[in-house]
Design a protein around this motif. Structure first.
Motif, PDB file in Angstrom:
ATOM      1  N   GLY A 183       2.686  -4.644 -14.576  1.00 23.12           N
ATOM      2  CA  GLY A 183       2.289  -3.325 -14.112  1.00 23.12           C
ATOM      3  C   GLY A 183       1.829  -3.334 -12.671  1.00 23.12           C
ATOM      4  N   GLU A 184       1.850  -2.155 -12.046  1.00 20.65           N
ATOM      5  CA  GLU A 184       1.513  -2.050 -10.631  1.00 20.65           C
ATOM      6  C   GLU A 184       0.064  -2.416 -10.352  1.00 20.65           C
ATOM      7  OE1 GLU A 184       1.635   1.248  -6.984  1.00 20.65           O
ATOM      8  OE2 GLU A 184       2.436   1.746  -8.969  1.00 20.65           O
ATOM      9  N   ALA A 185      -0.858  -2.005 -11.227  1.00 18.40           N
ATOM     10  CA  ALA A 185      -2.276  -2.268 -10.988  1.00 18.40           C
ATOM     11  C   ALA A 185      -2.564  -3.762 -10.957  1.00 18.40           C
ATOM     12  CB  ALA A 185      -3.119  -1.585 -12.062  1.00 18.40           C
ATOM     13  N   ALA A 186      -1.988  -4.510 -11.898  1.00 18.06           N
ATOM     14  CA  ALA A 186      -2.223  -5.955 -11.945  1.00 18.06           C
ATOM     15  C   ALA A 186      -1.605  -6.647 -10.739  1.00 18.06           C
ATOM     16  CB  ALA A 186      -1.659  -6.534 -13.244  1.00 18.06           C
ATOM     17  N   LEU A 187      -0.414  -6.217 -10.358  1.00 14.08           N
ATOM     18  CA  LEU A 187       0.240  -6.822  -9.197  1.00 14.08           C
ATOM     19  C   LEU A 187      -0.539  -6.564  -7.914  1.00 14.08           C
ATOM     20  CD1 LEU A 187       3.979  -5.957  -9.985  1.00 14.08           C
ATOM     21  CD2 LEU A 187       2.991  -8.256  -9.869  1.00 14.08           C
ATOM     22  N   ARG A 188      -0.992  -5.318  -7.748  1.00 10.24           N
ATOM     23  CA  ARG A 188      -1.743  -4.994  -6.534  1.00 10.24           C
ATOM     24  C   ARG A 188      -3.085  -5.727  -6.514  1.00 10.24           C
ATOM     25  NH1 ARG A 188      -0.926   0.004  -6.329  1.00 10.24           N
ATOM     26  NH2 ARG A 188       0.448   0.061  -4.520  1.00 10.24           N
ATOM     27  N   SER A 189      -3.762  -5.795  -7.651  1.00 10.31           N
ATOM     28  CA  SER A 189      -5.045  -6.493  -7.711  1.00 10.31           C
ATOM     29  C   SER A 189      -4.877  -7.976  -7.394  1.00 10.31           C
ATOM     30  CB  SER A 189      -5.665  -6.316  -9.106  1.00 10.31           C
ATOM     31  OG  SER A 189      -6.860  -7.071  -9.224  1.00 10.31           O
ATOM     32  N   ALA A 190      -3.835  -8.591  -7.970  1.00  8.07           N
ATOM     33  CA  ALA A 190      -3.600 -10.008  -7.698  1.00  8.07           C
ATOM     34  C   ALA A 190      -3.295 -10.234  -6.224  1.00  8.07           C
ATOM     35  CB  ALA A 190      -2.441 -10.508  -8.562  1.00  8.07           C
ATOM     36  N   TYR A 191      -2.516  -9.341  -5.645  1.00  9.96           N
ATOM     37  CA  TYR A 191      -2.179  -9.472  -4.228  1.00  9.96           C
ATOM     38  C   TYR A 191      -3.433  -9.359  -3.367  1.00  9.96           C
ATOM     39  CZ  TYR A 191       0.102  -8.705   0.270  1.00  9.96           C
ATOM     40  OH  TYR A 191       0.491  -8.824   1.585  1.00  9.96           O
ATOM     41  N   GLU A 192      -4.263  -8.385  -3.627  1.00 10.94           N
ATOM     42  CA  GLU A 192      -5.441  -8.166  -2.790  1.00 10.94           C
ATOM     43  C   GLU A 192      -6.420  -9.342  -2.885  1.00 10.94           C
ATOM     44  OE1 GLU A 192      -4.709  -6.164  -0.713  1.00 10.94           O
ATOM     45  OE2 GLU A 192      -5.346  -4.117  -1.115  1.00 10.94           O
ATOM     46  N   HIS A 193      -6.650  -9.846  -4.105  1.00  3.99           N
ATOM     47  CA  HIS A 193      -7.539 -10.998  -4.243  1.00  3.99           C
ATOM     48  C   HIS A 193      -6.966 -12.214  -3.518  1.00  3.99           C
ATOM     49  CE1 HIS A 193      -9.488  -8.675  -7.512  1.00  3.99           C
ATOM     50  NE2 HIS A 193     -10.539  -9.422  -7.219  1.00  3.99           N
ATOM     51  N   ALA A 194      -5.656 -12.429  -3.665  1.00  2.92           N
ATOM     52  CA  ALA A 194      -5.021 -13.569  -3.005  1.00  2.92           C
ATOM     53  C   ALA A 194      -5.051 -13.409  -1.490  1.00  2.92           C
ATOM     54  CB  ALA A 194      -3.578 -13.706  -3.495  1.00  2.92           C
ATOM     55  N   VAL A 251     -10.789  -6.126   2.297  1.00  2.00           N
ATOM     56  CA  VAL A 251      -9.641  -6.022   1.399  1.00  2.00           C
ATOM     57  C   VAL A 251     -10.068  -5.340   0.108  1.00  2.00           C
ATOM     58  CG1 VAL A 251      -8.007  -7.334  -0.001  1.00  2.00           C
ATOM     59  CG2 VAL A 251      -8.451  -8.016   2.353  1.00  2.00           C
ATOM     60  N   GLY A 252      -9.317  -4.329  -0.275  1.00  2.00           N
ATOM     61  CA  GLY A 252      -9.659  -3.574  -1.473  1.00  2.00           C
ATOM     62  C   GLY A 252     -10.504  -2.345  -1.211  1.00  2.00           C
ATOM     63  N   ALA A 253     -11.039  -2.214   0.027  1.00  2.00           N
ATOM     64  CA  ALA A 253     -11.824  -1.018   0.352  1.00  2.00           C
ATOM     65  C   ALA A 253     -10.907   0.188   0.422  1.00  2.00           C
ATOM     66  CB  ALA A 253     -12.551  -1.211   1.683  1.00  2.00           C
ATOM     67  N   PRO A 254     -11.410   1.376   0.069  1.00  3.48           N
ATOM     68  CA  PRO A 254     -10.558   2.569   0.094  1.00  3.48           C
ATOM     69  C   PRO A 254     -10.039   2.871   1.495  1.00  3.48           C
ATOM     70  CG  PRO A 254     -12.754   3.069  -0.809  1.00  3.48           C
ATOM     71  CD  PRO A 254     -12.772   1.654  -0.329  1.00  3.48           C
ATOM     72  N   ASP A 255      -8.775   3.227   1.583  1.00  7.18           N
ATOM     73  CA  ASP A 255      -8.164   3.590   2.863  1.00  7.18           C
ATOM     74  C   ASP A 255      -8.497   5.037   3.204  1.00  7.18           C
ATOM     75  OD1 ASP A 255      -7.100   1.146   3.277  1.00  7.18           O
ATOM     76  OD2 ASP A 255      -5.076   1.652   2.618  1.00  7.18           O
ATOM     77  N   THR A 256      -8.629   5.299   4.489  1.00  4.98           N
ATOM     78  CA  THR A 256      -8.869   6.668   4.962  1.00  4.98           C
ATOM     79  C   THR A 256      -7.839   7.017   6.023  1.00  4.98           C
ATOM     80  OG1 THR A 256     -10.469   5.800   6.549  1.00  4.98           O
ATOM     81  CG2 THR A 256     -11.333   6.594   4.449  1.00  4.98           C
ATOM     82  N   GLY A 257      -6.571   6.856   5.679  1.00  9.62           N
ATOM     83  CA  GLY A 257      -5.512   7.141   6.636  1.00  9.62           C
ATOM     84  C   GLY A 257      -5.383   6.020   7.642  1.00  9.62           C
ATOM     85  N   VAL A 258      -5.071   6.391   8.882  1.00  4.76           N
ATOM     86  CA  VAL A 258      -4.898   5.384   9.927  1.00  4.76           C
ATOM     87  C   VAL A 258      -6.199   4.647  10.185  1.00  4.76           C
ATOM     88  CG1 VAL A 258      -4.334   5.037  12.349  1.00  4.76           C
ATOM     89  CG2 VAL A 258      -3.004   6.652  10.990  1.00  4.76           C
ATOM     90  N   LEU A 259      -7.329   5.359  10.148  1.00  2.00           N
ATOM     91  CA  LEU A 259      -8.627   4.755  10.448  1.00  2.00           C
ATOM     92  C   LEU A 259      -9.175   4.064   9.202  1.00  2.00           C
ATOM     93  CD1 LEU A 259     -10.172   7.645  12.570  1.00  2.00           C
ATOM     94  CD2 LEU A 259      -9.093   5.531  13.383  1.00  2.00           C
ATOM     95  N   HIS A 270       0.812  -1.221   0.000  1.00  2.00           N
ATOM     96  CA  HIS A 270       0.000   0.000   0.000  1.00  2.00           C
ATOM     97  C   HIS A 270       0.841   1.265   0.000  1.00  2.00           C
ATOM     98  CE1 HIS A 270      -3.904  -2.015   1.698  1.00  2.00           C
ATOM     99  NE2 HIS A 270      -3.466  -2.559   0.590  1.00  2.00           N
ATOM    100  N   GLY A 271       2.091   1.174   0.427  1.00  2.00           N
ATOM    101  CA  GLY A 271       2.940   2.358   0.461  1.00  2.00           C
ATOM    102  C   GLY A 271       2.767   3.218   1.689  1.00  2.00           C
ATOM    103  N   ASP A 272       2.189   2.672   2.759  1.00  2.00           N
ATOM    104  CA  ASP A 272       2.042   3.440   3.999  1.00  2.00           C
ATOM    105  C   ASP A 272       3.408   3.644   4.659  1.00  2.00           C
ATOM    106  OD1 ASP A 272      -0.720   3.448   3.666  1.00  2.00           O
ATOM    107  OD2 ASP A 272      -0.985   1.614   4.834  1.00  2.00           O
TER     108      ASP A 272
END
Length: 529
Positions: free
Chosen positions: A471-482, A360-368, A304-306
């Protein structure tokens, strides 16, 4: 005032002060152990980026520590009884100090891996020597309070370890985590030298070397094979050889322990159904709690890059219940059977895992972020058996075998954590590989394996550099589904463990000394399985 200052301290007061110093030293060391575990996980992405380690080297940063910790814990306990509890404790803390300093000055990821293994050996000696020494310095209610404080300290390390590691990394770099560990270890060493009393078991028979070597070898070979499989392929000769060797050593270990006069592990204890149920508790908490202490920071930071601080703050939602719920569970156990409480906690943890998978996959809102509430539920559910299983490990066997039962339980706890980390990492890699699109010619199989391994190790940039076609989008999507699929599977395993634990631990509870009637044995004082 001068008269009072010159008055000699009463003998009992001096003894009490010494014991409190010893307790403080052991608690300081206990604070370090969970920080060594969780802090290494939080620091893994930063270590990989700074030292340019391979994906496998990054995965071993945590696994090497847990493997050495679990493989050496029972042997360290035997050494403490034979050679002196204070001596083994101080040796462990001293080695913890030296390895932490060496880690802070490491210049390669491979060196970090080997030093983390040495740190795990040091942690085993520290825990075994320190825990045994408290039993010699305190008795009755004082002993219960001492071990309660020890457990609370361990919980503080679990709860705030990720956040503390994140703050240290942001301020001092990844080296700050290990430098801080060295400082606390030095303080524990100085205080322990002054405050602890040497003790040993005059009847100790020494270390069961054949059993120790075969057990540690089996554990190491199995973990090595599981971790290497995603990188080399499941059919690689190195992987098959490691797993086959693990089976051979495991069989040899059982044969050795059945024949030696003083075994490291008394296998006859597994004839008690309730004892088997207790051994499942650390396996279950490894599935629903321990693996998340490693996977979630890697996901938050590496995928996620946090920032490390944000990830640490989020992780407190998972571990904060460990400060309160274990105490509540011990109070409830006076009225509710422990088996019911433990299985209920595991059911809650399984529900939290399933809930977390839905976020998983829901939008992040910072720490919360949306994951905080299911993480709280997982932490609270896991904390219920966590607060009870140490006591259960010795209460479900005859009193004269309680020491061996405790040693087996602690070994099962730490070894299962290391093995579960390796297994879950391998499953996550396989699930990600199944989610990624097949691109013949664009991504070679060996390159694909390296990219996926880097992604699981929290190195998104390294994965993209290895396989830019995805690409980053495919890698992130695969990670989140897995990751969501993995959480669902962990929820199922945890739920199955809850059912078996309830079946094994159901029946009357005891409030006093061990009653072998509760173990399915004749109600006699000298009952044997």
């Amino acid at each position: 005032m001068s008269i009072m200052a010159s008055r000699p301290v009463p003998r009992d007061d001096a003894s009490w002060r010494r014991r409190r110093l010893g307790l403080f030293s052991v608690c300081l060391a206990a604070l370090l152990l969970p920080i060594c575990f969780s802090g290494g996980a939080v620091a893994t992405p930063a270590i990989g980026a700074a030292l340019h380690g391979s994906a496998l080297e990054m995965r071993w940063i945590t696994s090497a520590f847990m493997l050495a910790f679990g493989g050496c814990l029972m042997a360290a306990g035997a050494c403490a009884d034979a050679f002196g509890r204070k001596r083994i404790f101080l040796l462990g803390v001293g080695c913890l100090l030296l390895t932490s300093l060496a880690l802070a000055f490491s210049r390669s990821a491979l060196a970090v891996d080997w030093l983390r293994a040495l740190q795990g050996v040091s942690a085993a000696a520290t825990l075994a020597g320190g825990g045994a020494s408290l039993a010699q310095d305190f008795d009755g209610h004082a002993r219960a309070r001492a071990y309660g404080l020890l457990g609370t300290t361990f919980g503080v390390g679990l709860a705030f370890g990720p956040l503390l590691a994140g703050l240290l990394i942001v301020r001092f770099g990844w080296q700050g985590v290990f430098a801080a560990t060295a400082v606390v270890a030095a303080l524990a060493l100085v205080i322990g030298t002054r405050g602890m009393r040497e003790s040993r078991d005059p009847a100790a028979t020494g270390l069961d070397w054949p059993g120790t070597l075969s057990f540690t070898g089996a554990l190491a070979s199995f973990t090595y094979g599981v971790i290497q499989a995603p990188a080399l392929g499941a059919t690689a000769p190195e992987v098959i050889g490691a797993l086959a060797f693990a089976v051979v050593l495991a069989v040899a270990f059982v044969a050795i322990e059945r024949r030696v006069a003083h075994p490291m592990l008394d296998l006859t204890l597994f004839r008690y159904v309730r004892f088997i149920g207790v051994q499942l508790l650390p396996v279950a908490t490894s599935c629903c709690y321990i693996v998340l202490l490693v996977l979630l920071p890697l996901r938050f930071i590496g995928v996620h890059g946090d920032s490390e601080v944000t990830a640490g703050l989020r992780m407190t939602a998972l571990s904060l219940p460990m400060l309160v719920v274990p105490f509540v569970a011990t109070q409830l156990a006076r009225r509710i059977p422990s088996g019911v409480l433990c299985s209920t906690g595991l059911v809650l943890a399984a529900a939290g895992l399933a809930w977390l998978a839905r976020t998983v996959g829901a939008p992040d809102t910072g720490v919360l972020c949306p994951a905080l509430w299911p993480m709280l539920l997982i932490g609270a559910g896991s904390a219920m058996p966590w607060g009870l299983m140490d006591g259960l490990s010795v209460s479900v066997v005859p009193t004269d075998r309680a020491g061996m039962a405790m040693g087996i339980f602690n070994t099962t706890r730490v070894a299962s954590e290391g093995v579960m980390l390796a297994l879950v990492g391998a499953v996550l890699i396989a699930l990600i590989g199944a989610q990624l699109p097949d691109m013949p010619g664009a991504v070679a199989p060996d390159v694909a394996r390296e990219a996926v391994n880097r992604l699981v190790a929290g190195d998104m940039h390294g994965a993209m550099a290895r396989a830019p076609a995805w690409g980053e989008a495919a890698l992130r999507s695969a990670y989140e589904h897995a990751f969501a699929t993995l959480l669902d599977r962990l929820a199922i395993v945890t739920l199955l463990c809850a059912i078996v634990v309830f079946a094994c631990l159901s029946g009357k509870t005891r409030s006093g000394a061990t009653d072998t009637a509760d173990l399915g044995e004749p109600s006699t004082d000298t009952a044997t399985p």
